[in-house]
Design a protein around this motif. Structure first.
Motif, short mmCIF file in Angstrom:
data_model
loop_
_atom_site.label_atom_id
_atom_site.label_comp_id
_atom_site.label_asym_id
_atom_site.label_seq_id
_atom_site.Cartn_x
_atom_site.Cartn_y
_atom_site.Cartn_z
N VAL A 8 0.87 -1.17 0.00
CA VAL A 8 0.00 0.00 0.00
C VAL A 8 0.91 1.23 0.00
N PRO A 9 0.97 1.94 -1.12
CA PRO A 9 1.87 3.08 -1.19
C PRO A 9 1.44 4.21 -0.27
N THR A 10 2.43 4.93 0.25
CA THR A 10 2.14 6.11 1.04
C THR A 10 1.74 7.23 0.08
N PRO A 11 0.62 7.87 0.33
CA PRO A 11 0.21 8.95 -0.58
C PRO A 11 1.12 10.16 -0.44
N LEU A 12 0.93 11.11 -1.31
CA LEU A 12 1.65 12.36 -1.20
C LEU A 12 1.19 13.11 0.04
N LEU A 13 2.10 13.86 0.63
CA LEU A 13 1.80 14.67 1.79
C LEU A 13 1.90 16.14 1.40
N LEU A 14 1.24 16.99 2.16
CA LEU A 14 1.25 18.42 1.91
C LEU A 14 1.64 19.12 3.21
N ASP A 62 -6.99 10.35 -12.64
CA ASP A 62 -6.17 11.11 -11.72
C ASP A 62 -6.40 10.64 -10.29
N THR A 63 -5.40 10.84 -9.43
CA THR A 63 -5.54 10.56 -8.00
C THR A 63 -5.72 11.90 -7.30
N LEU A 64 -6.81 12.03 -6.55
CA LEU A 64 -7.11 13.24 -5.79
C LEU A 64 -6.84 12.95 -4.32
N ILE A 65 -5.99 13.78 -3.71
CA ILE A 65 -5.65 13.62 -2.30
C ILE A 65 -6.09 14.89 -1.59
N GLU A 66 -7.08 14.77 -0.73
CA GLU A 66 -7.66 15.94 -0.08
C GLU A 66 -7.05 16.19 1.29
N PHE A 67 -6.87 17.47 1.60
CA PHE A 67 -6.34 17.92 2.88
C PHE A 67 -7.27 19.01 3.40
N GLY A 68 -8.42 18.62 3.86
CA GLY A 68 -9.39 19.62 4.33
C GLY A 68 -9.94 20.43 3.18
N VAL A 73 -3.73 16.86 -6.87
CA VAL A 73 -4.15 15.91 -7.89
C VAL A 73 -2.92 15.51 -8.69
N VAL A 74 -2.82 14.21 -8.99
CA VAL A 74 -1.65 13.66 -9.68
C VAL A 74 -2.12 12.68 -10.74
N ASP A 75 -1.54 12.77 -11.93
CA ASP A 75 -1.87 11.82 -12.99
C ASP A 75 -1.19 10.48 -12.69
#
Length: 117
Positions: A8-14, A62-68, A73-75
């Motif tokens: 399970v890959p770690t998603p991108l962080l912000l 696309d992968t959407l990663i929400e932070f509040g 978004v990443v292709d």
């Protein structure tokens, strides 16, 4: 017989500074919930380079990663190079910019805008 291992890959962080900047940009443009597109293209000093854009549209793959109230978004092609990375924002003498802290990069250029895996 051994089974297949799951991954399970770690998603991108912000980072907090990147969240604050995106929120400020959204407020300034009257677009709350602003989404930053992060991508990788060929080129730069080290082989690949990072790119950033404000996402107007999000594709089905696309992968959407929400932070509040902000999001990344990443292709799918770029995502494989960015798994586990942190998107940050810095202001300094050289100007203001978003940048990537990428644990997958084996080499980066001096300005941090390009990398090699």
């Amino acid at each position: 017989m051994s089974g297949a291992a799951s991954f399970v890959p770690t998603p991108l962080l912000l980072s907090d500074s990147a969240k604050a900047r995106l929120k400020a940009l959204g407020e300034a443009e009257g677009k709350p919930g602003l989404t930053l597109r992060v991508y990788v293209t060929g080129g730069g000093c080290s082989g690949f380079q990072y790119g950033f854009d404000l996402a107007e549209q999000i594709a089905d793959d696309d992968t959407l990663i929400e932070f509040g109230d902000v999001a990344l978004v990443v292709d799918p092609l770029s995502y494989q190079y960015l798994v586990g990375s942190t998107v940050d924002y810095e202001e300094g003498l050289a100007g203001a910019r978003f940048l990537i802290q990428n644990p997958n990069a084996t080499t980066t250029c001096g300005c941090g805008a390009s990398f090699m895996v």
